[in-house]
Design a protein around this motif. Structure first.
Motif, PDB file in Angstrom:
ATOM      1  N   LYS A   1     -37.422  49.411 -35.671  1.00 19.70           N
ATOM      2  CA  LYS A   1     -38.689  49.451 -36.294  1.00 19.70           C
ATOM      3  C   LYS A   1     -39.136  47.886 -36.720  1.00 19.70           C
ATOM      4  O   LYS A   1     -40.286  47.315 -36.848  1.00 19.70           O
ATOM      5  N   ARG A   2     -38.014  47.405 -37.630  1.00 17.16           N
ATOM      6  CA  ARG A   2     -38.151  45.821 -37.920  1.00 17.16           C
ATOM      7  C   ARG A   2     -38.383  44.970 -36.905  1.00 17.16           C
ATOM      8  O   ARG A   2     -39.223  44.202 -37.167  1.00 17.16           O
ATOM      9  N   ALA A   3     -37.729  45.172 -35.880  1.00 18.37           N
ATOM     10  CA  ALA A   3     -37.788  44.144 -34.815  1.00 18.37           C
ATOM     11  C   ALA A   3     -39.249  44.123 -34.206  1.00 18.37           C
ATOM     12  O   ALA A   3     -39.790  43.193 -33.646  1.00 18.37           O
ATOM     13  N   ASP A   4     -39.706  45.376 -33.918  1.00 19.48           N
ATOM     14  CA  ASP A   4     -41.212  45.684 -33.428  1.00 19.48           C
ATOM     15  C   ASP A   4     -42.161  45.009 -34.312  1.00 19.48           C
ATOM     16  O   ASP A   4     -42.997  44.277 -33.928  1.00 19.48           O
TER      17      ASP A   4
ATOM     18  N   SER B   1     -31.156  49.474 -51.357  1.00 22.46           N
ATOM     19  CA  SER B   1     -30.809  50.312 -52.233  1.00 22.46           C
ATOM     20  C   SER B   1     -29.773  51.730 -51.640  1.00 22.46           C
ATOM     21  O   SER B   1     -29.527  52.556 -52.281  1.00 22.46           O
ATOM     22  N   THR B   2     -29.262  51.220 -50.380  1.00 21.18           N
ATOM     23  CA  THR B   2     -28.326  52.225 -50.141  1.00 21.18           C
ATOM     24  C   THR B   2     -27.150  51.546 -49.374  1.00 21.18           C
ATOM     25  O   THR B   2     -27.138  50.563 -48.878  1.00 21.18           O
TER      26      THR B   2
ATOM     27  N   ILE C   1     -42.125  45.541 -43.790  1.00 23.89           N
ATOM     28  CA  ILE C   1     -40.820  44.701 -43.719  1.00 23.89           C
ATOM     29  C   ILE C   1     -40.198  44.808 -45.096  1.00 23.89           C
ATOM     30  O   ILE C   1     -39.015  44.670 -45.303  1.00 23.89           O
ATOM     31  N   ALA C   2     -41.137  44.446 -46.148  1.00 24.75           N
ATOM     32  CA  ALA C   2     -40.461  44.525 -47.533  1.00 24.75           C
ATOM     33  C   ALA C   2     -39.925  45.957 -47.867  1.00 24.75           C
ATOM     34  O   ALA C   2     -39.176  46.003 -48.665  1.00 24.75           O
ATOM     35  N   ALA C   3     -40.627  47.112 -47.645  1.00 19.83           N
ATOM     36  CA  ALA C   3     -39.752  48.421 -47.685  1.00 19.83           C
ATOM     37  C   ALA C   3     -38.781  48.742 -47.040  1.00 19.83           C
ATOM     38  O   ALA C   3     -38.146  49.151 -47.589  1.00 19.83           O
ATOM     39  N   LEU C   4     -38.564  48.123 -45.797  1.00 18.35           N
ATOM     40  CA  LEU C   4     -37.276  48.379 -45.126  1.00 18.35           C
ATOM     41  C   LEU C   4     -36.311  47.548 -45.710  1.00 18.35           C
ATOM     42  O   LEU C   4     -35.325  47.878 -45.996  1.00 18.35           O
TER      43      LEU C   4
ATOM     44  N   SER D   1     -30.025  52.000 -40.016  1.00 14.07           N
ATOM     45  CA  SER D   1     -29.961  53.025 -38.854  1.00 14.07           C
ATOM     46  C   SER D   1     -30.829  52.459 -37.550  1.00 14.07           C
ATOM     47  O   SER D   1     -31.490  51.380 -37.781  1.00 14.07           O
ATOM     48  N   VAL D   2     -30.459  52.990 -36.232  1.00 13.01           N
ATOM     49  CA  VAL D   2     -31.312  52.417 -35.231  1.00 13.01           C
ATOM     50  C   VAL D   2     -32.664  52.290 -35.265  1.00 13.01           C
ATOM     51  O   VAL D   2     -33.330  51.471 -34.961  1.00 13.01           O
TER      52      VAL D   2
END
Length: 237
Positions: A156-159, A144-145, A135-138, A150-151
């Motif tokens: 991925k975050r939700a999961d 940073s962008t 989660i921290a990487a996401l 993205s979907v």
């Protein structure tokens, strides 16, 4: 000759005198019997509702009340122990609640279960640490962008967040200790005995309450009704 005649009367008079004295003594005896028969009897001591306890009551504002309380309490404790068991008699004597100790599993099985639980929870904490790192990487990638998320990243975050919630809940829960064979039979037997003892004590409390109240004199009952917490005394929950 006249002298003998006087002497004879005197003797006769002396005999009469002694006879009168005897009657007087007899009258005195009868008088004593009548006095004892009409003498008022001592005031009868009050008795409680329990015939076995009799005059061992709890009274208020009477001579020797402290000694009466001690002897009555001791008799009641012994009587209650015979009727309802030792647990309630201890509560009455100490005027405090008996806390029964719950059974514990056999030491060897308990130690093995605790070790297994510690290992299981440590594994969950390791997983949680890894999930939170993703989660921290996401979060860093999104910060940073300037591109929209993205979907794929959103899913991925939700999961991962759902997994974190589930793992956190699992970490807080203790798995039930499962026993087998003789250990299970012994442990189940201890719980059965414990539950029977708890139920017996709960029933005994209600019966002991009625027993104690029944040994209170009416004067003490009237005095207790003047207390602010009389509802608690006479209508316990």
């Amino acid at each position: 000759m006249p002298t003998k005649g006087c002497g004879g009367k005197g003797g006769s008079g002396g005999a009469k005198g002694r006879g009168t004295g005897g009657k007087g003594s007899g009258n005195g005896s009868r008088g004593g019997s009548r006095s004892q028969a009409t003498r008022p009897s001592a005031t009868a001591r009050p008795k409680g509702d329990c015939a076995a306890l009799g005059e061992h009551v709890f009274d208020y504002n009477v001579r020797g009340a402290a000694d009466l309380f001690r002897t009555s309490l001791r008799k009641l404790v012994i009587h209650a122990a015979g009727l309802y068991g030792n647990d309630i008699s201890i509560e009455i004597e100490n005027r405090s609640t008996v806390v029964l100790t719950k059974p514990k599993p056999p030491a060897a099985q308990l130690t093995a279960w605790e070790t297994k639980e510690q290992e299981r929870k440590q594994g969950i904490r390791t997983l949680l640490k890894a999930k939170r790192a993703v989660i921290a990487a996401l979060d860093w990638k999104e910060a940073s962008t300037k591109d929209p998320v993205s979907v794929e990243d959103a899913e991925k975050r939700a999961d991962i967040e759902a997994q974190i919630v589930a793992l956190t809940k699992e970490e807080l829960e203790d798995k039930e200790l499962v026993l087998y064979g003789d250990a299970k039979q012994e442990y189940d037997g201890k719980w059965k005995a414990y539950n029977l003892r708890v139920n017996k004590l709960e029933k005994a409390r209600g019966r002991a309450y009625k027993l104690i109240l029944g040994q209170c004199t009416q004067k003490l009952v009237d005095r207790m009704k003047q207390e602010s917490d009389c509802e608690t005394i006479f209508h316990p929950s």
